[in-house]
Design an enzyme around this catalytic site. Structure first.
Site, short mmCIF file in Angstrom:
data_model
loop_
_atom_site.label_atom_id
_atom_site.label_comp_id
_atom_site.label_asym_id
_atom_site.label_seq_id
_atom_site.Cartn_x
_atom_site.Cartn_y
_atom_site.Cartn_z
N GLY A 247 0.83 -1.19 0.00
CA GLY A 247 0.00 0.00 0.00
C GLY A 247 0.87 1.25 0.00
O GLY A 247 2.10 1.18 -0.01
N ILE B 55 5.74 4.00 6.55
CA ILE B 55 5.19 2.65 6.70
C ILE B 55 4.31 2.33 5.51
O ILE B 55 3.44 3.13 5.14
CB ILE B 55 4.38 2.52 8.01
CG1 ILE B 55 5.30 2.68 9.22
CG2 ILE B 55 3.67 1.16 8.07
CD1 ILE B 55 4.59 2.67 10.56
N ALA C 143 10.47 2.15 7.13
CA ALA C 143 11.80 2.67 6.83
C ALA C 143 12.04 3.85 7.77
O ALA C 143 11.32 4.86 7.72
CB ALA C 143 11.89 3.12 5.37
N CYS D 135 5.63 9.95 -0.52
CA CYS D 135 4.34 9.46 -0.03
C CYS D 135 3.17 10.26 -0.59
O CYS D 135 2.07 10.22 -0.05
CB CYS D 135 4.30 9.46 1.50
SG CYS D 135 5.61 8.45 2.25
#
Length: 280
Positions: free
Chosen positions: A89, A200, A214, A230
């Site tokens: 995801g 995440i 990470a 992101c």
């Protein structure tokens, strides 16, 4: 029958055994992304059949951009830098030297509660940062672990304009990558904005987790300036070293991460997500 019973008992024991950590490679032994992905899938298959216990792979990667399933085309590198599309995801991010990557491969109860799993990983990483003297938090609607910035009214203006006119928020076509270092994700700390210190992104298949987190320990965060990390345009990235103002190494952080993951994940009592039954 005795052998069958022994096998069944050994697999039941694995289902509740202690968390196992595998240190795959760091520094000069950093693990190529494809190699680590292949190992994840191997361990995932073994965990599904209870041949191995819950396992966390820990490592560093050579520099690589990876894109989750929701990544938009305009969030990728503008210069055509290769990106590995993956089955987790989330959106696009960077992995590389100075970043501690963890892939927890855990069996969860069905029906799976993905959000609860993400929250447990966040809890462990928030504790890690706290142990190093850095206060971190969650941001509503945004996964990961964050260093919170100043209130908007106390932040410095960008381009001489009030933050009320921040083009990242008001102009859908504005691209911070084309507008100089003042908008770069790596400079979010100087702008006193929210900045992500741990990303995440996970996948759950057959009730077993893959991918993971990470944590930016001491990377060159300018790698993030080539992408929209992101998919978030109005915040940036952080690292333990930059926030603490001192050198912090992977070797220093690794045992702390293992200890807090072990405490959070072994002591958690994950329960099946409740399914609401339709009423007539």
């Amino acid at each position: 029958m005795g052998a069958v019973r022994a096998l069944r008992l050994s697999r039941e024991a694995l289902a509740v055994s202690e968390l196992r950590f595998v240190r795959m490679g760091f520094g000069g032994d950093a693990v190529e992304y494809q190699e680590a992905w292949d190992e994840q899938r191997r361990v995932h298959a073994a965990r599904f059949t209870d041949e191995v216990p819950d396992t966390v792979l820990l490592l560093e990667h050579p520099p690589v951009y990876t894109a989750g399933r929701r990544t938009a085309d305009d969030e990728r590198p503008l210069d055509g830098t290769p990106v590995v599309d993956v089955d987790r995801g989330g959106k696009i991010t960077w992995h590389g030297p100075g970043q501690l990557v963890g892939y927890p491969i855990l069996k969860l109860p069905r029906p799976v509660d993905v959000v609860a799993h993400v929250r447990r990983l966040e809890d462990a990483l928030i504790r890690v940062c706290a142990e190093f003297g850095l206060e971190t938090s969650r941001v509503e609607g945004r996964s990961g672990v964050w260093v919170l910035g100043d209130p908007v009214e106390r932040r410095p203006s960008l381009g001489g304009l009030s933050l009320d006119f921040d083009p990242r928020l008001t102009d859908e076509e504005f691209d911070p990558r084309l507008n100089g270092p003042e908008y770069a994700p790596s400079n979010a700390g100087q702008r006193r904005e929210d900045r992500k210190i741990a990303a995440i992104g996970i996948r759950v298949a057959k009730g077993v987790t893959m991918h993971g987190f990470a944590l930016n320990v001491n990377p060159d965060n300018k790698w993030f300036d080539r992408i929209i990390p992101c998919g978030i345009r109005d915040a940036g990235v952080a690292s333990l070293a930059n926030e603490l103002g001192r050198d912090v190494t992977i070797d220093e952080v690794l045992p702390v991460v293992e200890r807090h993951l072990k405490d959070v994940l072994e002591n958690a009592e994950p329960k099946p997500r409740e399914i609401e039954k339709a009423t007539a």
